[in-house]
Design a protein around this motif. Structure first.
Motif, PDB file in Angstrom:
ATOM      1  N   MET A   1       0.822  -1.207   0.000  1.00  0.00           N
ATOM      2  CA  MET A   1       0.000   0.000   0.000  1.00  0.00           C
ATOM      3  C   MET A   1       0.856   1.257   0.000  1.00  0.00           C
ATOM      4  N   LEU A   2       1.995   1.215   0.657  1.00  0.00           N
ATOM      5  CA  LEU A   2       2.889   2.373   0.650  1.00  0.00           C
ATOM      6  C   LEU A   2       3.434   2.636  -0.751  1.00  0.00           C
ATOM      7  N   GLY A   3       3.507   1.578  -1.551  1.00  0.00           N
ATOM      8  CA  GLY A   3       3.993   1.751  -2.921  1.00  0.00           C
ATOM      9  C   GLY A   3       2.888   2.086  -3.904  1.00  0.00           C
ATOM     10  N   ASP A   4       1.622   1.957  -3.505  1.00  0.00           N
ATOM     11  CA  ASP A   4       0.480   2.249  -4.378  1.00  0.00           C
ATOM     12  C   ASP A   4      -0.364   3.344  -3.727  1.00  0.00           C
ATOM     13  N   TYR A   5      -0.299   4.559  -4.261  1.00  0.00           N
ATOM     14  CA  TYR A   5      -0.919   5.696  -3.599  1.00  0.00           C
ATOM     15  C   TYR A   5      -2.387   5.890  -3.961  1.00  0.00           C
ATOM     16  N   TYR A   6      -2.866   5.194  -4.946  1.00  0.00           N
ATOM     17  CA  TYR A   6      -4.233   5.423  -5.407  1.00  0.00           C
ATOM     18  C   TYR A   6      -5.141   4.291  -4.994  1.00  0.00           C
ATOM     19  N   GLN A   7      -6.398   4.597  -4.786  1.00  0.00           N
ATOM     20  CA  GLN A   7      -7.342   3.622  -4.281  1.00  0.00           C
ATOM     21  C   GLN A   7      -7.541   2.452  -5.240  1.00  0.00           C
ATOM     22  N   PHE A   8      -7.504   2.736  -6.556  1.00  0.00           N
ATOM     23  CA  PHE A   8      -7.755   1.648  -7.505  1.00  0.00           C
ATOM     24  C   PHE A   8      -6.673   0.580  -7.430  1.00  0.00           C
ATOM     25  N   ALA A   9      -5.502   0.923  -6.871  1.00  0.00           N
ATOM     26  CA  ALA A   9      -4.402  -0.044  -6.777  1.00  0.00           C
ATOM     27  C   ALA A   9      -4.632  -1.057  -5.664  1.00  0.00           C
ATOM     28  N   TYR A  10      -5.618  -0.825  -4.796  1.00  0.00           N
ATOM     29  CA  TYR A  10      -5.866  -1.772  -3.707  1.00  0.00           C
ATOM     30  C   TYR A  10      -6.288  -3.138  -4.248  1.00  0.00           C
ATOM     31  N   HIS A  11      -6.871  -3.166  -5.428  1.00  0.00           N
ATOM     32  CA  HIS A  11      -7.217  -4.432  -6.071  1.00  0.00           C
ATOM     33  C   HIS A  11      -5.968  -5.288  -6.259  1.00  0.00           C
ATOM     34  N   HIS A  12      -4.862  -4.686  -6.680  1.00  0.00           N
ATOM     35  CA  HIS A  12      -3.613  -5.422  -6.875  1.00  0.00           C
ATOM     36  C   HIS A  12      -3.000  -5.822  -5.537  1.00  0.00           C
ATOM     37  N   VAL A  13      -3.189  -5.003  -4.531  1.00  0.00           N
ATOM     38  CA  VAL A  13      -2.694  -5.346  -3.192  1.00  0.00           C
ATOM     39  C   VAL A  13      -3.362  -6.623  -2.691  1.00  0.00           C
ATOM     40  N   VAL A  14      -4.667  -6.743  -2.908  1.00  0.00           N
ATOM     41  CA  VAL A  14      -5.399  -7.922  -2.474  1.00  0.00           C
ATOM     42  C   VAL A  14      -4.950  -9.157  -3.251  1.00  0.00           C
ATOM     43  N   ILE A  15      -4.735  -9.007  -4.563  1.00  0.00           N
ATOM     44  CA  ILE A  15      -4.260 -10.130  -5.371  1.00  0.00           C
ATOM     45  C   ILE A  15      -2.894 -10.599  -4.894  1.00  0.00           C
ATOM     46  N   GLN A  16      -1.998  -9.655  -4.602  1.00  0.00           N
ATOM     47  CA  GLN A  16      -0.675 -10.018  -4.111  1.00  0.00           C
ATOM     48  C   GLN A  16      -0.755 -10.705  -2.757  1.00  0.00           C
ATOM     49  N   ALA A  17      -1.710 -10.301  -1.933  1.00  0.00           N
ATOM     50  CA  ALA A  17      -1.891 -10.951  -0.632  1.00  0.00           C
ATOM     51  C   ALA A  17      -2.309 -12.404  -0.815  1.00  0.00           C
ATOM     52  N   GLY A  18      -3.237 -12.658  -1.744  1.00  0.00           N
ATOM     53  CA  GLY A  18      -3.646 -14.032  -2.016  1.00  0.00           C
ATOM     54  C   GLY A  18      -2.501 -14.870  -2.546  1.00  0.00           C
ATOM     55  N   ASN A  19      -1.680 -14.298  -3.431  1.00  0.00           N
ATOM     56  CA  ASN A  19      -0.525 -15.023  -3.963  1.00  0.00           C
ATOM     57  C   ASN A  19       0.496 -15.317  -2.875  1.00  0.00           C
ATOM     58  N   MET A  20       0.713 -14.359  -1.978  1.00  0.00           N
ATOM     59  CA  MET A  20       1.651 -14.564  -0.883  1.00  0.00           C
ATOM     60  C   MET A  20       1.179 -15.679   0.039  1.00  0.00           C
ATOM     61  N   ALA A  21      -0.113 -15.688   0.370  1.00  0.00           N
ATOM     62  CA  ALA A  21      -0.664 -16.729   1.236  1.00  0.00           C
ATOM     63  C   ALA A  21      -0.532 -18.098   0.593  1.00  0.00           C
TER      64      ALA A  21
END
Length: 265
Positions: free
Chosen positions: A44-64
């Motif tokens: 999230m610190l690397g993605d400043y815009y709200q629309f980027a939260y979609h990618h944050v969630v995808i990366q979280a699923g991949n990490m898990a």
């Protein structure tokens, strides 16, 4: 004692392991929760815009998914971990169950129990991130678990072009590596996962050298006989997997309360 394998006695051993190792399962769930939270904050610190939260969630699923995969692969190395303390070992050996029932119960606890602990930590993280995103980023909250389940779906595998024998050979490699960790977990008493990882690293380098040499010498032949080659690999992995688990069970069966400092003899 009746020598036939009993699911009831195995379940009782699993229950005993759970009662005596609840703290370790809680630690695993906490590790997953902490890693996922840290990873999300960094993204999230690397993605400043709200629309980027979609990618944050995808990366979280991949990490898990990656962490659960690694745990399933490495966890058999800790099959004898519960016997590191003399008092715990005495209680374990005194349980009214056969060696095979104790071995199966130990494998189920460290592999399946550990994966479920990781999954529990991930689900807790998912609930927390969804609630926070609903408040801080209205309209952009998503469940990370939806991407986790999609990664396991058959259609996703098919879309990526994974063929039947490719998948079977990959599964065979996974199960074989898992059996090597199980063998190392019952042979070594200290740093089991480290010794096995070093051994596998050396083996994979040797295998890569052999395969590379074969490909350079007979490239067209390997391409034309790819299916037969993958079938051969599946057979080899199956044979060595059975051998590794058989040896692992023999070491487990011969283990005592007091053993050598480094190996189970």
């Amino acid at each position: 004692m009746n020598r036939s394998f009993s699911i009831t006695r195995t379940a009782k051993v699993v229950s005993w392991l759970f009662e005596n190792n609840k703290r370790q399962l809680g630690v695993l769930a906490g590790v997953m929760l902490g890693v996922m939270g840290f990873e999300t904050v960094v993204n999230m610190l690397g993605d400043y815009y709200q629309f980027a939260y979609h990618h944050v969630v995808i990366q979280a699923g991949n990490m898990a998914l990656t962490m659960i995969f690694l745990l399933l692969l490495l966890s058999p190395a800790f099959i004898m971990r519960k016997l590191s303390k003399t008092g715990r070992a005495v209680e374990f050996f005194a349980l009214p169950a056969s060696h095979s029932e104790k071995y199966v119960a130990s494998w189920l606890f460290v592999v399946i129990g550990g994966a479920l602990a990781f999954l529990g930590g991930f689900l807790l993280y998912d609930v927390v991130q969804f609630l926070l995103a609903s408040v801080l980023l209205p309209g952009h909250a998503e469940w990370a678990v939806s991407y986790l389940t999609y990664s396991f779906s058959f259609y996703n595998v098919a879309d990526n072009g994974v063929k039947c024998w490719d998948a079977l050979s990959g599964l065979g490699l996974f199960v074989w590596i898992q059996s090597v960790y199980a063998l190392g977990g019952t042979f070594f008493r200290r740093f089991q996962w480290l010794f096995v990882t070093l051994f596998l690293f050396a083996m994979l380098i040797l295998m890569a050298m052999i395969v590379t040499e074969r490909i350079e010498a007979q490239t067209m032949e390997l391409i034309l006989n790819a299916k037969q080659y993958l079938m051969f690999l599946c057979g080899v992995f199956a044979i060595f997997t059975v051998l590794n688990y058989w040896l692992s069970f023999r070491f487990f069966k011969r283990s005592q309360v007091i053993n050598n400092r480094w190996v189970n003899f």
